[in-house]
Design an enzyme around this catalytic site. Structure first.
Site, PDB file in Angstrom:
ATOM      1  N   GLU A   1       1.107  -1.554   0.341  1.00 31.70           N
ATOM      2  CA  GLU A   1      -0.066   0.174  -0.153  1.00 31.70           C
ATOM      3  C   GLU A   1       0.812   1.511   0.296  1.00 31.70           C
ATOM      4  O   GLU A   1       2.153   0.949   0.862  1.00 31.70           O
ATOM      5  CB  GLU A   1      -0.969  -0.384   1.094  1.00 31.70           C
ATOM      6  CG  GLU A   1      -1.584   0.945   1.067  1.00 31.70           C
ATOM      7  CD  GLU A   1      -3.027   1.032   2.511  1.00 31.70           C
ATOM      8  OE1 GLU A   1      -2.507   0.679   3.295  1.00 31.70           O
ATOM      9  OE2 GLU A   1      -3.664   1.754   2.542  1.00 31.70           O
TER      10      GLU A   1
ATOM     11  N   ARG B   1       5.668 -12.482   9.510  1.00 34.37           N
ATOM     12  CA  ARG B   1       5.982 -11.680   9.407  1.00 34.37           C
ATOM     13  C   ARG B   1       7.403 -11.399  10.196  1.00 34.37           C
ATOM     14  O   ARG B   1       7.310 -12.104  11.122  1.00 34.37           O
ATOM     15  CB  ARG B   1       5.590 -10.336   9.452  1.00 34.37           C
ATOM     16  CG  ARG B   1       4.534 -10.302  11.199  1.00 34.37           C
ATOM     17  CD  ARG B   1       3.815  -9.004  10.873  1.00 34.37           C
ATOM     18  NE  ARG B   1       4.100  -7.754  10.578  1.00 34.37           N
ATOM     19  CZ  ARG B   1       3.511  -6.851   9.657  1.00 34.37           C
ATOM     20  NH1 ARG B   1       2.612  -7.745   9.233  1.00 34.37           N
ATOM     21  NH2 ARG B   1       3.843  -5.661   9.979  1.00 34.37           N
TER      22      ARG B   1
ATOM     23  N   LYS C   1       4.363   0.815   9.700  1.00 34.30           N
ATOM     24  CA  LYS C   1       4.384   1.503   9.113  1.00 34.30           C
ATOM     25  C   LYS C   1       3.875   2.817   9.775  1.00 34.30           C
ATOM     26  O   LYS C   1       4.229   3.824   9.834  1.00 34.30           O
ATOM     27  CB  LYS C   1       3.142   1.390   7.567  1.00 34.30           C
ATOM     28  CG  LYS C   1       4.784   0.909   6.279  1.00 34.30           C
ATOM     29  CD  LYS C   1       3.781   1.601   5.041  1.00 34.30           C
ATOM     30  CE  LYS C   1       2.636  -0.391   5.038  1.00 34.30           C
ATOM     31  NZ  LYS C   1       2.510   0.267   3.532  1.00 34.30           N
TER      32      LYS C   1
HETATM   33  P1  ATP Z   1       2.807  -2.250   7.916  1.00 35.71           P
HETATM   34  O1  ATP Z   1       1.783  -3.612   9.458  1.00 35.71           O
HETATM   35  O2  ATP Z   1       4.101  -2.381   8.755  1.00 35.71           O
HETATM   36  O3  ATP Z   1       1.848  -1.177   8.322  1.00 35.71           O
HETATM   37  P2  ATP Z   1       1.429  -3.527   6.046  1.00 35.71           P
HETATM   38  O4  ATP Z   1       1.578  -4.974   5.765  1.00 35.71           O
HETATM   39  O5  ATP Z   1       0.586  -2.668   6.052  1.00 35.71           O
HETATM   40  O6  ATP Z   1       2.846  -3.032   6.731  1.00 35.71           O
HETATM   41  P3  ATP Z   1       1.816  -3.282   3.186  1.00 35.71           P
HETATM   42  O7  ATP Z   1       1.912  -1.902   1.978  1.00 35.71           O
HETATM   43  O8  ATP Z   1      -0.063  -3.673   3.539  1.00 35.71           O
HETATM   44  O9  ATP Z   1       2.548  -2.943   4.725  1.00 35.71           O
HETATM   45  O10 ATP Z   1       2.649  -4.433   2.829  1.00 35.71           O
HETATM   46  C1  ATP Z   1       2.945  -5.279   1.730  1.00 35.71           C
HETATM   47  C2  ATP Z   1       2.948  -6.238   1.525  1.00 35.71           C
HETATM   48  O11 ATP Z   1       4.131  -6.608   2.186  1.00 35.71           O
HETATM   49  C3  ATP Z   1       2.296  -7.359   2.686  1.00 35.71           C
HETATM   50  O12 ATP Z   1       2.219  -8.901   1.889  1.00 35.71           O
HETATM   51  C4  ATP Z   1       2.585  -7.368   4.318  1.00 35.71           C
HETATM   52  O13 ATP Z   1       1.866  -8.729   4.453  1.00 35.71           O
HETATM   53  C5  ATP Z   1       3.965  -7.504   3.429  1.00 35.71           C
HETATM   54  N1  ATP Z   1       4.548  -6.961   4.743  1.00 35.71           N
HETATM   55  C6  ATP Z   1       4.894  -6.248   5.173  1.00 35.71           C
HETATM   56  N2  ATP Z   1       5.603  -6.140   6.801  1.00 35.71           N
HETATM   57  C7  ATP Z   1       5.687  -7.302   6.341  1.00 35.71           C
HETATM   58  C8  ATP Z   1       6.750  -7.934   7.667  1.00 35.71           C
HETATM   59  N3  ATP Z   1       7.880  -7.228   9.116  1.00 35.71           N
HETATM   60  N4  ATP Z   1       7.213  -8.766   7.683  1.00 35.71           N
HETATM   61  C9  ATP Z   1       6.936  -9.601   6.033  1.00 35.71           C
HETATM   62  N5  ATP Z   1       6.184  -9.602   5.261  1.00 35.71           N
HETATM   63  C10 ATP Z   1       5.395  -8.122   5.677  1.00 35.71           C
END
Ligand code: ATP
Ligand code: MG
Length: 564
Positions: A39, A265, A275
């Site tokens: 995102e 994760r 984020k």
């Molecule tokens: P955050 O929790 O930091 O806001 P998010 O999941 O909302 O991260 P996205 O932009 O939706 O951020 O993430 C894109 C992809 O990266 C998603 O498929 C998510 O599952 C993966 N992702 C995000 N954080 C991690 C992490 N700590 N470890 C592994 N994969 C991750």
């Protein structure tokens, strides 16, 4: 920077790769198609790197492809700056999506048509219940939710209202479109989830075209289906969303039926990978920006001098599993050291200078000595160093009254100056406060290159720079951004910030080759650690970031940042 751009082909085995292999072997899948779906509401962090390496890595290893898809369904938080940075950082990490760059917003028209399809089949309805009341009617994990009175609206009325939602007739929050599934489901995600909400907010890509936007749940699986994704790999928090993902795929005339798989994760000690919190750190000025070298963002790691290969290798070592865990930050740091050691050229820099006058070296004379760029790689060549009567060594390399086993400088003690000569300390000069300001030494002219002519034993070897041509520099030393392994565990994560995460040394002296324009990306300052020149540097004033020290001083100091 070429040395940091090694091919991104780190393979390995894990449960996701086993599933992919089995699908290919059984012929269920012909070409593997994965996607990385950020995102665009922040910069990528090292947690994202795990997902990127997994999705792009699988595509590479199994001869498939990986799409980069922006999940841009919430214009309130999304910005072009993030879209640009994400593409930069995925490339930096060593991956390429080729022609396969997509946006969920490309599918808004199709998604809208599918929402109408659900309405026509009696599987979605427009709900006017205010947000608060809707929340309480959802029930809890132990109590079923209650059906909304609007659940019984006619198909015609739903279609009419939904079309008017699109036309912009209603204000934000006035009504939503919900799937009609089961308000008593044990899975909260199936209790008539919201599919569309009204948001009179322009979108970075679609502008004012839309004032209703699909939710993540409605956009994500359908985007996967449109793109023919075979393996939709996400993190464990989406496990409970999978039944909804499948319900939507089954109830819509989608062109493909992707499957979702979840993995744990990445979490790292002393580090925050959320984020939302990273955004707060930037917004409230706790760091200088998304690429502050203390940030766990890919932009921050890059600016700090961490090679992309180290990030990939770290992710490879951590592996892919379904059990949540926290990785020791020392593991990341060790991987960075191990990656840099064979590739980083050696240089000399004195961080806290102490002047040394070599009394028996003729005043006004200098000579040129040669220093190896890498001790294990003669093909990396040599560089010239100037030597003369006045040099600088590290303050901590002198102790007037040394403890046992201190092999560096002290009165009467002989040491080796790296690549130069053996010198012996004769006299200590102090200022009025008793602070040591200068050492008077003598050198052995027969020890050129640093070898004792008679084979006598000299234990200590010091780095140094020559007063004749050393360049003044600023060096920024970084420690963990957070002072505890589990930031935020007691409530407010901001109170766990490490007040000593940045130490700036303004009076450093570096050898002249470090001030040139052809500097390799990350170098080793001998006996100090790995450093890279910061982009804040100006022509007259080089600034260096410490990427990582040579040893794990943090662990030895019992968790308090070692002041050295
Ligand atoms: P955050 O929790 O930091 O806001 P998010 O999941 O909302 O991260 P996205 O932009 O939706 O951020 O993430 C894109 C992809 O990266 C998603 O498929 C998510 O599952 C993966 N992702 C995000 N954080 C991690 C992490 N700590 N470890 C592994 N994969 C991750
Ligand atoms: Mg997310």
């Amino acid at each position: 920077m070429g040395e940091n751009e090694t091919a991104a082909t780190d393979a390995g085995r894990d449960f996701v790769r086993d599933i992919v292999q089995a699908d290919l072997t059984a012929g269920r899948v012909q070409t593997v198609v994965t996607r990385f779906p950020p995102e665009p509401n922040g910069y990528l962090h090292i947690g994202h790197a795990k997902s990127i390496c997994l999705n792009f890595g699988i595509a590479q290893e199994f001869g498939g492809r990986c799409h980069l898809r922006f999940d841009d369904t919430n214009p309130v938080k999304e910005e072009q700056e993030y879209i640009d940075s994400i593409q930069r950082d995925v490339r930096w990490l060593g991956f390429d999506w080729g022609q396969n760059l997509y946006y969920a917003s490309d599918y808004f028209e199709q998604l809208y048509a599918w929402a109408e399809h659900l309405i026509r089949n009696g599987k979605a309805y427009v709900d006017d219940t205010p947000a608060e009341a809707m929340r309480s009617a959802r029930g809890t994990l132990t109590e079923p939710g209650q059906n909304s009175p609007d659940r019984y609206r006619s198909i015609e009325e739903n279609l009419d209202l939904f079309q008017r939602m699109r036309a912009g007739e209603f204000p934000n929050g006035a009504r939503v479109l919900r799937a009609k599934i089961d308000m008593a489901s044990g899975n909260m995600n199936l209790r008539d989830p919201v599919l569309y909400r009204i948001l009179h907010v322009p979108h970075p890509r679609t502008g004012d075209t839309w004032c209703i936007y699909p939710t993540y749940d409605f956009a994500h699986g359908q985007s996967d289906a449109i793109e023919g994704i075979t393996h939709s790999i996400c993190t464990l928090e989406f496990e409970d969303h999978r039944p909804l993902y499948e319900w939507l795929i089954e109830n819509l005339p989608v062109p493909a039926h992707p499957r979702q798989y979840e993995f744990a994760r990445l979490n790292i000690g002393y580090t925050v990978l959320s984020k939302r919190i990273l955004t707060t750190l930037v917004r409230d000025g706790h760091v200088t920006g998304w690429d502050d070298p203390r940030m766990p963002t890919l932009a921050g790691l890059q600016r700090r001098g961490v090679p992309a290969a180290a990030v990939r290798e770290f992710v490879r070592r951590v592996g892919v599993a379904r059990a949540n865990s926290v990785v020791d930050v020392a593991q990341l740091e060790a991987t960075i050291r191990e990656t840099l050691n064979p590739i980083a050229e050696r240089r000399m820099a004195v961080l806290r200078p102490l002047k040394v006058v070599i009394e028996n070296y003729p005043a006004g004379q200098t000579e040129t000595l040669m220093a190896a760029n890498h001790p294990d790689a003669p093909e990396r060549g040599q560089r010239p160093l100037t030597f003369g009567r006045e040099i600088f060594v590290e303050q901590e390399d002198f102790i007037e009254d040394p403890p046992k086993k201190f092999f560096r400088l002290s009165p009467g003690r002989e040491v080796r100056l790296r690549y130069a000569y053996l010198v012996t300390c004769r006299e200590v000069v102090k200022d009025a406060d008793g602070t040591v300001v200068e050492l008077r030494c003598v050198y052995d002219p027969a020890s050129r290159g640093g070898n004792a002519p008679d084979g006598r034993k000299v234990q200590g070897t010091l780095h140094w720079v020559a007063a004749a041509d050393a360049v003044a520099a600023e060096v920024r030393l970084y420690n963990h951004l957070f002072a505890r392994p589990d930031p935020g565990a007691d409530g407010n994560v901001m109170t766990d910030l490490n007040p000593n995460s940045l130490e700036v040394l303004r009076d450093c002296l570096i050898e002249p080759s470090l001030a040139g324009t052809d500097l390799p990306h990350t170098v080793q300052f001998e006996r100090q650690g790995y450093f890279c020149r910061d982009r804040d540097s100006t022509v007259g004033r080089p600034i260096f970031n410490r990427t990582i020290g040579l040893r794990d001083t943090w662990a030895k100091a019992g968790g308090t940042p070692a002041r050295r």
